[in-house]
Design an enzyme around this catalytic site. Structure first.
Site, PDB file in Angstrom:
ATOM      1  N   GLY A 191       0.828  -1.209   0.000  1.00 44.63           N
ATOM      2  CA  GLY A 191       0.000   0.000   0.000  1.00 44.63           C
ATOM      3  C   GLY A 191       0.866   1.264   0.000  1.00 44.63           C
ATOM      4  O   GLY A 191       0.589   2.222  -0.724  1.00 44.63           O
ATOM      5  N   ASP A 192       1.919   1.251   0.796  1.00 44.99           N
ATOM      6  CA  ASP A 192       2.823   2.414   0.860  1.00 44.99           C
ATOM      7  C   ASP A 192       3.518   2.612  -0.484  1.00 44.99           C
ATOM      8  O   ASP A 192       3.714   3.741  -0.948  1.00 44.99           O
ATOM      9  CB  ASP A 192       3.896   2.198   1.945  1.00 44.99           C
ATOM     10  CG  ASP A 192       3.288   1.776   3.271  1.00 44.99           C
ATOM     11  OD1 ASP A 192       2.123   2.123   3.523  1.00 44.99           O
ATOM     12  OD2 ASP A 192       3.983   1.080   4.030  1.00 44.99           O
TER      13      ASP A 192
HETATM   14  N1  LIG Z   1      -1.546 -10.222  -4.112  1.00 43.82           N
HETATM   15  C1  LIG Z   1      -1.236  -9.185  -4.891  1.00 43.82           C
HETATM   16  N2  LIG Z   1      -1.017  -9.370  -6.219  1.00 43.82           N
HETATM   17  C2  LIG Z   1      -0.730  -8.322  -7.023  1.00 43.82           C
HETATM   18  N3  LIG Z   1      -0.648  -7.041  -6.590  1.00 43.82           N
HETATM   19  C3  LIG Z   1      -0.866  -6.797  -5.280  1.00 43.82           C
HETATM   20  C4  LIG Z   1      -1.154  -7.855  -4.348  1.00 43.82           C
HETATM   21  N4  LIG Z   1      -1.299  -7.314  -3.115  1.00 43.82           N
HETATM   22  C5  LIG Z   1      -1.119  -5.971  -3.271  1.00 43.82           C
HETATM   23  N5  LIG Z   1      -0.866  -5.673  -4.558  1.00 43.82           N
HETATM   24  C6  LIG Z   1      -0.673  -4.333  -5.146  1.00 43.82           C
HETATM   25  O1  LIG Z   1      -0.451  -3.369  -4.126  1.00 43.82           O
HETATM   26  C7  LIG Z   1      -1.565  -2.446  -4.053  1.00 43.82           C
HETATM   27  C8  LIG Z   1      -1.851  -2.119  -2.598  1.00 43.82           C
HETATM   28  O2  LIG Z   1      -2.154  -3.318  -1.916  1.00 43.82           O
HETATM   29  P1  LIG Z   1      -3.148  -3.421  -0.676  1.00 43.82           P
HETATM   30  O3  LIG Z   1      -2.877  -4.742  -0.040  1.00 43.82           O
HETATM   31  O4  LIG Z   1      -4.530  -3.176  -1.134  1.00 43.82           O
HETATM   32  O5  LIG Z   1      -2.701  -2.193   0.234  1.00 43.82           O
HETATM   33  P2  LIG Z   1      -2.502  -2.115   1.831  1.00 43.82           P
HETATM   34  O6  LIG Z   1      -1.128  -2.698   2.062  1.00 43.82           O
HETATM   35  O7  LIG Z   1      -2.545  -0.657   2.128  1.00 43.82           O
HETATM   36  O8  LIG Z   1      -3.616  -2.910   2.442  1.00 43.82           O
HETATM   37  C9  LIG Z   1      -2.710  -3.137  -4.785  1.00 43.82           C
HETATM   38  O9  LIG Z   1      -3.652  -2.222  -5.312  1.00 43.82           O
HETATM   39  C10 LIG Z   1      -1.947  -3.912  -5.888  1.00 43.82           C
HETATM   40  O10 LIG Z   1      -1.555  -3.035  -6.956  1.00 43.82           O
HETATM   41  O1  LIG Z   2       1.450   2.457  11.472  1.00 42.84           O
HETATM   42  P1  LIG Z   2       0.690   1.148  11.355  1.00 42.84           P
HETATM   43  O2  LIG Z   2      -0.695   1.346  10.878  1.00 42.84           O
HETATM   44  O3  LIG Z   2       0.800   0.333  12.626  1.00 42.84           O
HETATM   45  O4  LIG Z   2       1.402   0.311  10.224  1.00 42.84           O
HETATM   46  C1  LIG Z   2       2.770   0.020  10.297  1.00 42.84           C
HETATM   47  C2  LIG Z   2       3.107  -1.082   9.367  1.00 42.84           C
HETATM   48  O5  LIG Z   2       2.674  -0.728   8.082  1.00 42.84           O
HETATM   49  C3  LIG Z   2       3.689  -0.939   7.140  1.00 42.84           C
HETATM   50  O6  LIG Z   2       4.196   0.332   6.837  1.00 42.84           O
HETATM   51  C4  LIG Z   2       3.158  -1.651   5.937  1.00 42.84           C
HETATM   52  O7  LIG Z   2       1.996  -0.982   5.464  1.00 42.84           O
HETATM   53  P2  LIG Z   2       1.188  -1.464   4.207  1.00 42.84           P
HETATM   54  O8  LIG Z   2       1.297  -2.958   4.117  1.00 42.84           O
HETATM   55  O9  LIG Z   2      -0.204  -0.936   4.433  1.00 42.84           O
HETATM   56  O10 LIG Z   2       1.823  -0.781   3.025  1.00 42.84           O
HETATM   57  C5  LIG Z   2       4.765  -1.753   7.834  1.00 42.84           C
HETATM   58  O11 LIG Z   2       6.032  -1.434   7.350  1.00 42.84           O
HETATM   59  C6  LIG Z   2       4.582  -1.368   9.274  1.00 42.84           C
HETATM   60  O12 LIG Z   2       4.954  -2.382  10.130  1.00 42.84           O
END
Ligand SMILES: Nc1ncnc2c1ncn2[C@@H]1O[C@H](COP(=O)(O)OP(=O)(O)O)[C@@H](O)[C@H]1O
Ligand SMILES: O=P(O)(O)OC[C@H]1O[C@](O)(COP(=O)(O)O)[C@@H](O)[C@@H]1O
Length: 301
Positions: free
Chosen positions: A250-251
Site C-alpha cells: 500500500g505504501d
Molecule cells: N496479491 C497481490 N497481487 C498483485 N498485486 C498486489 C497484491 N497485493 C497488493 N498488490 C498491489 O499493491 C496495491 C496495494 O495493496 P493493498 O494490499 O490493497 O494495500 P494495503 O497494504 O494498504 O492494504 C494493490 O492495489 C496492488 O496493486
Molecule cells: O502504522 P501502522 O498502521 O501500525 O502500520 C505500520 C506497518 O505498516 C507498514 O508500513 C506496511 O503498510 P502497508 O502494508 O499498508 O503498506 C509496515 O512497514 C509497518 O509495520
C-alpha cells in the site's frame, strides 16, 4: 520537496513459519528485517524510483538508531526527532498458512517533542508534498493529523493521508489531495462490508463528499479504484505474479502514484499505472520493490 511523516516507525520482522501453532514453540524457516512504518516505506520506494524525499517522524532507543542509519542507506534524508521515553517498535509479520501481523505501540511522545514536529512542518513551503502515513503512538492525541493540516492551511501543499478510521475521517475537512484506504478500511469507516466495485465507488464518493480530493482504494490482488477530484472513475486490475511479501504494498502504491503524478504533470491515469506497478512490484518482492522491478511491471500495464 516531498516530506513523509511516520509518527510510529517500525522495524518489520518478517518471518516464515510452517504451520504456526499457538501455544507451542514454533521455529522460523526464513526471516527478514526491514526498516518500516508507512512514511518510511513511501520514502524508500521514492528513492528506488530516483525521487528525493525527507523522512520525518519520531524515533527512540536502539531500534530508533537502526531506523536512522537505515534511512540513509535506503537513499532518503532522515530528519527524525529522537524522543526520550520508550523505544521504536518492532512489528512482527508472520507468514504461515495465513498471514498475521502484530504491530507494536511505539514510544511515548511528550508535548515538547510533538511541538518540535509542528515547528518542522511549519517550515514547509508552497509546492511541497506532505505524506502523513500510518498509525500514531497511543500517547498522542488522536487529532494530531488534523492539527498538522489545520496549521498548513493557506499554503499550496499537496497532502496525502494514508491512515484508518477517525485519524483519516477527521482530516477530510482539510481537503487532502489524496487518501488511500484499502477496500476493507473503507468499509470499516462506514461499518459495512464492501463486495462489488460499484459499492466501493459509492463509499469512496462519500469520502469525497466529506472533503477528500482524490480517493484511491486499493484492493490487494484485485487492483485498485481511483475516483479523481473531477469525478472520473479509473479501475485498474493488477499484474499477476508470485506474491512474496505484501507488507508495504500500500505504501509503495502511494509512492508510485505520487511519482507518476509528478512525472506526467498531473495525469491521473499515469499516476494510477505507476501506483499499481509499484504496489504489485513490492508484493512480488521480499522487501520494498526496486526501481527496475517497478518499471518492468509498468511496461506491462
Ligand atoms: N496479491 C497481490 N497481487 C498483485 N498485486 C498486489 C497484491 N497485493 C497488493 N498488490 C498491489 O499493491 C496495491 C496495494 O495493496 P493493498 O494490499 O490493497 O494495500 P494495503 O497494504 O494498504 O492494504 C494493490 O492495489 C496492488 O496493486
Ligand atoms: O502504522 P501502522 O498502521 O501500525 O502500520 C505500520 C506497518 O505498516 C507498514 O508500513 C506496511 O503498510 P502497508 O502494508 O499498508 O503498506 C509496515 O512497514 C509497518 O509495520
Amino acid at each position: 520537496m516531498i516530506y513523509t511523516v511516520t509518527f510510529n516507525p517500525a522495524i518489520d520482522y518478517v518471518i516464515k513459519v510452517d504451520n504456526l501453532t499457538l501455544g507451542q514453540v514454533n521455529r522460523t524457516t526464513r526471516e527478514y528485517i526491514f526498516c518500516g512504518g508507512k512514511g518510511i516505506n513511501v520514502s524508500h520506494l521514492l528513492a528506488n524510483l530516483g525521487v528525493d524525499s525527507v523522512g520525518l517522524g519520531f524515533i527512540a532507543g536502539f531500534t530508533g538508531d537502526v531506523i536512522e542509519s537505515g534511512a540513509k542507506e535506503l537513499g532518503f534524508k532522515p530528519d527524525f526527532i529522537r524522543v526520550r521515553e520508550g523505544m521504536t517498535r518492532i512489528n512482527v509479520k508472520v507468514k504461515s498458512n495465513e498471514e498475521s501481523e502484530i504491530n507494536g505501540l511505539g514510544p511515548v511522545i511528550h508535548d515538547d517533542e510533538l511541538e518540535q514536529m509542528f515547528k518542522k512542518l511549519d517550515e514547509l513551503e508552497d509546492g511541497d508534498i506532505l505524506v502523513l502515513a500510518g498509525s500514531i503512538p497511543a500517547t498522542l492525541p488522536s487529532d494530531v493529523y488534523e492539527r498538522i493540516m489545520g496549521r498548513l492551511q493557506g499554503k499550496d501543499i499537496r497532502i496525502v493521508v494514508d491512515a484508518t478510521k477517525d485519524l483519516l475521517l477527521n482530516v477530510l475537512k482539510y481537503h487532502p489531495f489524496l487518501i488511500k484506504p484499502n477496500n476493507h478500511e473503507l468499509g470499516e469507516m462506514f461499518d459495512v462490508v464492501l463486495k462489488t466495485n460499484d459499492e466501493i465507488v459509492e463509499y469512496a464518493k462519500k469520502l469525497q463528499e466529506k472533503g477528500a480530493r482524490n480517493v484511491l482504494v486499493s484492493m490487494a490482488g484485485d487492483g485498485a479504484i481511483l475516483i479523481t477530484e473531477e469525478g472520473e472513475v479509473h479501475i485498474t486490475p493488477c499484474p499477476k505474479g508470485e506474491v512474496k511479501n505484501s507488507v508495504g504494498a500500500g505504501d509503495s502504491m502511494v509512492a508510485g502514484f505520487i511519482t507518476g503524478y509528478l512525472r506526467s504533470n498531473g495525469d491521473y491515469n499515469e499516476a494510477l499505472k505507476m501506483g499499481t506497478a509499484a504496489g504489485s512490484a513490492t508484493a512480488f518482492s521480499e522487501d520494498v520493490a526496486t526501481g527496475e522491478k517497478i518499471m518492468e511491471l509498468y511496461k506491462t500495464l
